[in-house]
Design an enzyme around this catalytic site. Structure first.
Site, PDB file in Angstrom:
ATOM      1  N   GLY A 182       0.809  -1.222   0.000  1.00 22.18           N
ATOM      2  CA  GLY A 182       0.000   0.000   0.000  1.00 22.18           C
ATOM      3  C   GLY A 182       0.839   1.266   0.000  1.00 22.18           C
ATOM      4  CB  SER A 183      -0.242   4.741   0.661  1.00 19.87           C
ATOM      5  OG  SER A 183       0.378   5.980   0.883  1.00 19.87           O
ATOM      6  CB  THR A 184       5.230   5.678   0.850  1.00 21.25           C
ATOM      7  OG1 THR A 184       4.680   6.866   0.286  1.00 21.25           O
ATOM      8  CG2 THR A 184       5.787   4.816  -0.242  1.00 21.25           C
ATOM      9  CB  VAL A 185       0.659   7.854   3.581  1.00 24.05           C
ATOM     10  CG1 VAL A 185       0.068   8.573   4.771  1.00 24.05           C
ATOM     11  CG2 VAL A 185       0.869   8.847   2.444  1.00 24.05           C
ATOM     12  N   GLY A 186       1.816   4.907   4.894  1.00 22.29           N
ATOM     13  CA  GLY A 186       1.779   3.900   5.952  1.00 22.29           C
ATOM     14  C   GLY A 186       2.866   4.090   7.005  1.00 22.29           C
TER      15      GLY A 186
END
Lengths: 134, 385
Positions: free
Chosen positions: A61-65
């Site tokens: 998933g997103s690197t915002v993770g």
């Protein structure tokens, strides 16, 4: 039993383990307010990782993770340590900015939810120190 | 990973907690990707700017970093920001202020190369935004991985990045040869071609034969590839700077024909009745694209009934203002929005359908649940209500 991987970050912690057999997305997959897994594709959906040692194959998933891992640590709802088979950028950066010990290169098939383990981010060792009390 | 004495000192906290934290991030990444050392970078471009993506948690991280005294040590620009309601705007402003406090240049754009952040061939960078990464690697011949927000910020602070991935020559070789067996001329057709190639090669490095794109076509094609796949580098035979050294012996060969392109087109064929805004400038428009838009609007010679947004960088907007294109676009119900991106804004709260000439925008808007019409610039402007 001792499993040998590679340690990232600092610290030695002991605790109960929660094992997910599938990759985990932190953004939208873990509630930072509670530490409960909400990822619909996760096999541990509904379980809490607060104060536990979380083992899973790899992040997705997103690197915002990475920031979600940071939020979990900041709010006190985060895992004590992370164990992965394959570290990628999201989980590695998340663990480092949050100060959570991480061990990578571990065959998580050897681990079961409920086991007590000691995670050493300095040496990269994961030691199973007790099975679940049933 | 080997560290110099200076780097060891940075890691031990000699230069303060922010540099130490940044070094910890770079060393951890270097270790997991088997980098042998850190290399100096010429510039950074940071993701994690829109409040929609960053959220409270990302903001907290930035606040803590600023509090630790974080400062960038190389020229650093930002990804585009989001737009939203009053609360969103307030949070967005705070995020920009936090970056400014770290010494980041507040040019929030996915085309920093139209402004002052223009790398040259062979420069090592730590860039984040996927289309900017693709352009820097493929069109300019610079070297950057697809960084995440915190890793590009860490690299900006230290001025270095671990040497792995696309910083190594051997990883810049083609993984697929794509033979284009369809006529591709107009820019949206390049965008559609990129979309299809991204689906085929995923995170590979395509070597594309049979096309003669201009620089804006390359930008459009690369952005689509980076959205439908996660392509960070491509080569075009006879066109891009590394095509001569890109091919190795055993590379998978794949043909893309008219039917493949029509298949992509068919997925984005919303009727005009389902469209309530037009988006152009994804990635941010070049001055030439703005001129094309203004000229088409003048030919159409009646205002658009649906709002038209053209997203641009600050520097290009200033030129468009100066040259009078902004005024023409506004006359026909268009608006130039600088420093922002609608893909990272809560557009689905305001609109239900979009017409765009960008495969990248089409990909993301569809994933947000909007109706999408993907069409050429000329058709969009001439056929819109």
């Amino acid at each position: 039993m001792k499993l040998k991987g590679r340690g990232i970050g600092r610290g030695i912690v002991e605790g109960e383990i929660v094992v997910s057999r599938v990759p985990l997305s932190f953004l939208g997959g873990v509630d930072p307010e509670t530490g409960i897994i909400t990822d619909a594709e996760s096999d541990i959906k509904g379980e809490s990782i607060k104060g536990k040692i979380l083992a899973f194959p790899r992040g997705k998933g997103s690197t915002v993770g990475s920031y979600v891992i940071y939020a979990l640590a900041k709010s006190g709802n985060g895992p004590k340590a992370l164990i992965v088979e394959d570290a990628e950028t999201i989980v590695t950066v998340g663990a480092i900015i949050s100060g959570i010990p991480l061990v990578t290169g571990i065959d998580i098939k050897k681990l079961k939810t409920g086991m007590r383990v000691r995670v050493n981010a300095e040496t990269g060792e994961v030691e199973i120190i007790g099975e679940r009390d049933l | 990973m080997y560290l110099t004495k200076e780097e060891e000192l940075a890691l031990s906290g000699e230069y303060g907690p922010a540099v130490q934290k940044a070094m910890e991030i770079l060393v951890a990444l270097g270790d997991i990707y088997n980098a042998d050392r850190l290399i100096p970078i010429k510039s950074a471009q940071i993701a994690g700017v829109s409040y929609k993506n960053l959220g409270e948690y990302g903001m907290q991280f930035l606040r803590d970093f600023v509090e630790m005294g974080a400062k960038v040590s190389v020229y650093t620009t930002l990804n585009p920001a989001g737009i939203g309601d009053e609360e969103f705007t307030e949070k967005q402003q705070e995020i920009l202020d936090l970056y400014r406090a770290m010494g980041v240049e507040i040019t929030s754009t996915c085309t920093p190369y139209y402004g002052p952040n223009l790398p040259k061939f062979g420069d090592h960078l730590a860039w984040s935004e996927s289309s900017a990464v693709s352009f820097a690697n493929s069109v300019l011949g610079a070297r950057t991985n697809r960084e995440g927000g915190p890793s590009s910020l860490a690299a900006a602070i230290v001025g270095k990045t671990p040497k792995y991935g696309l910083h190594l020559e051997e990883n810049r070789k083609a993984t697929h040869v794509i033979k284009v067996e369809a006529e591709v001329k107009e820019r949206t057709e390049y965008s559609i071609l990129g979309y299809r190639i991204g689906e085929i090669v995923k995170d590979g490095v395509p070597y594309i034969k049979g096309i003669r794109p201009d620089v804006d076509d390359l930008k459009a094609m690369g952005a689509s590839m980076a959205a439908s796949g996660s392509v960070a580098l491509y080569h075009v035979e006879g066109e891009t700077p590394e095509w001569r050294v890109a091919l190795t012996d055993d590379v998978e060969k794949i043909a893309v024909d008219k039917k493949d392109l029509q298949d992509v087109r068919d997925r984005f064929s919303a009727e005009w009745g389902a469209v309530d805004f037009i988006l152009l400038g994804c990635p941010h428009a070049s001055l030439r694209e703005i001129k094309e838009i203004a000229e088409l609007l003048r030919m159409r010679n009646r205002p658009l009934k649906v709002p038209l947004f053209v997203t641009v960088s600050k520097s290009v907007k200033a030129l468009a203002d100066y040259l009078g294109y902004t005024e023409i676009i506004e006359r026909y119900n268009g608006k130039l929005l600088s420093d922002v991106c609608l893909v990272v804004s809560p557009v689905n709260e305001w609109y239900s359908g979009v017409a765009t000439n960008s495969g990248k925008a089409a990909f993301y808007f569809k994933s947000f649940g909007l109706n999408v019409r993907l069409d050429s610039l000329e058709k969009i402007i001439m056929e819109a209500p």
